[in-house]
Design a protein around this motif. Structure first.
Motif, mmCIF file in Angstrom:
data_model
loop_
_atom_site.group_PDB
_atom_site.id
_atom_site.type_symbol
_atom_site.label_atom_id
_atom_site.label_comp_id
_atom_site.label_asym_id
_atom_site.label_seq_id
_atom_site.Cartn_x
_atom_site.Cartn_y
_atom_site.Cartn_z
ATOM 1 N N TYR A 44 0.835 -1.189 0.000
ATOM 2 C CA TYR A 44 0.000 0.000 0.000
ATOM 3 C C TYR A 44 0.876 1.248 0.000
ATOM 4 O O TYR A 44 1.778 1.367 0.829
ATOM 5 C CB TYR A 44 -0.906 0.021 1.236
ATOM 6 N N MET A 46 0.751 4.994 0.961
ATOM 7 C CA MET A 46 -0.092 5.727 1.903
ATOM 8 C C MET A 46 0.228 7.220 1.909
ATOM 9 O O MET A 46 1.380 7.625 1.754
ATOM 10 C CB MET A 46 0.135 5.186 3.319
ATOM 11 N N HIS A 47 -0.788 8.018 2.148
ATOM 12 C CA HIS A 47 -0.653 9.433 2.493
ATOM 13 C C HIS A 47 -1.318 9.553 3.851
ATOM 14 O O HIS A 47 -2.550 9.548 3.954
ATOM 15 C CB HIS A 47 -1.335 10.327 1.464
ATOM 16 N N ASN A 49 -3.026 8.213 6.784
ATOM 17 C CA ASN A 49 -3.815 6.984 6.945
ATOM 18 C C ASN A 49 -4.626 6.633 5.700
ATOM 19 O O ASN A 49 -5.398 5.687 5.710
ATOM 20 C CB ASN A 49 -4.756 7.112 8.146
ATOM 21 N N GLN A 50 -4.464 7.407 4.629
ATOM 22 C CA GLN A 50 -5.228 7.196 3.401
ATOM 23 C C GLN A 50 -4.445 6.323 2.423
ATOM 24 O O GLN A 50 -3.282 6.608 2.134
ATOM 25 C CB GLN A 50 -5.533 8.544 2.745
ATOM 26 N N VAL A 51 -5.087 5.277 1.915
ATOM 27 C CA VAL A 51 -4.471 4.435 0.896
ATOM 28 C C VAL A 51 -4.598 5.138 -0.451
ATOM 29 O O VAL A 51 -5.704 5.415 -0.919
ATOM 30 C CB VAL A 51 -5.148 3.039 0.820
ATOM 31 N N LEU A 52 -3.446 5.430 -1.067
ATOM 32 C CA LEU A 52 -3.440 6.046 -2.395
ATOM 33 C C LEU A 52 -3.513 4.974 -3.487
ATOM 34 O O LEU A 52 -4.225 5.132 -4.468
ATOM 35 C CB LEU A 52 -2.184 6.901 -2.597
ATOM 36 N N GLU A 53 -2.751 3.910 -3.306
ATOM 37 C CA GLU A 53 -2.716 2.801 -4.264
ATOM 38 C C GLU A 53 -2.428 1.514 -3.507
ATOM 39 O O GLU A 53 -1.749 1.535 -2.475
ATOM 40 C CB GLU A 53 -1.618 2.998 -5.314
ATOM 41 N N SER A 54 -2.910 0.405 -4.046
ATOM 42 C CA SER A 54 -2.572 -0.904 -3.484
ATOM 43 C C SER A 54 -2.187 -1.827 -4.630
ATOM 44 O O SER A 54 -2.691 -1.684 -5.753
ATOM 45 C CB SER A 54 -3.733 -1.488 -2.680
#
Length: 165
Positions: A44, A46-47, A49-54
């Motif tokens: 993952y 992350m920015h 706690n936000q998932v930008l891409e997985s």
């Protein structure tokens, strides 16, 4: 002469656009950390706690456990940093992590062994289209080439990488 110049310009534009496609530009939120979950085969970007891409990932050929020695086929576990990038990788593109760290070196040395090194996030091998099996690397984390192009653009040197079992 003018037609020849025009043809040459068009050919060069296509050639350059082919090279440039490998190097994408990313203008979104900063990737503040990379989280890797080996048992789930997931990574993952992350920015906060936000998932930008997985991404689905492949690991070293002996994926269970922390990398300790050169040639053990394990992918490291722990906290590292992105410390280099290789646009001419044998695996499409790659970004390296600072394995081995001082703890890794100390342990391997205490056992009279070499900790290994050259651990990267990378794409597929250049010499054939796709790896033929899961968990095929020497300890690196592999993704599809198009995904590696995104990762290469999004993740900056110094980004924290945490690799979980």
């Amino acid at each position: 002469m003018r037609v020849l110049s025009l043809i040459l310009a068009v050919v060069m534009a296509f050639a350059l656009s082919g090279c440039a496609s490998k190097f994408k530009v990313y203008n979104g939120p900063e990737v503040t950390q990379v989280l890797v979950y080996k048992s789930d085969r997931k990574m993952y970007l992350m920015h906060g706690n936000q998932v930008l891409e997985s991404y689905n990932i492949d690991l070293g050929f002996a994926p269970v456990g922390h990398k300790q020695f050169q040639g053990d086929g394990k992918t490291p576990e722990g906290t590292y940093r992105i410390d280099r990038r290789n646009p001419n990788s044998e695996f499409h593109l790659s970004v390296g992590i600072n394995y081995p760290n001082t703890t890794d070196v100390a342990f391997a040395t205490s056992q009279g062994k070499n900790p290994g090194g050259d651990i990267f996030f990378h794409g597929q091998p250049n010499r054939f289209k796709k790896a033929s099996r899961r968990d095929w690397t020497a300890g690196c984390i592999a993704v599809k080439n198009a995904e590696m192009e995104d990762i290469y653009a999004m993740v900056k040197d110094g980004t924290i990488v945490t690799i979980y079992p």
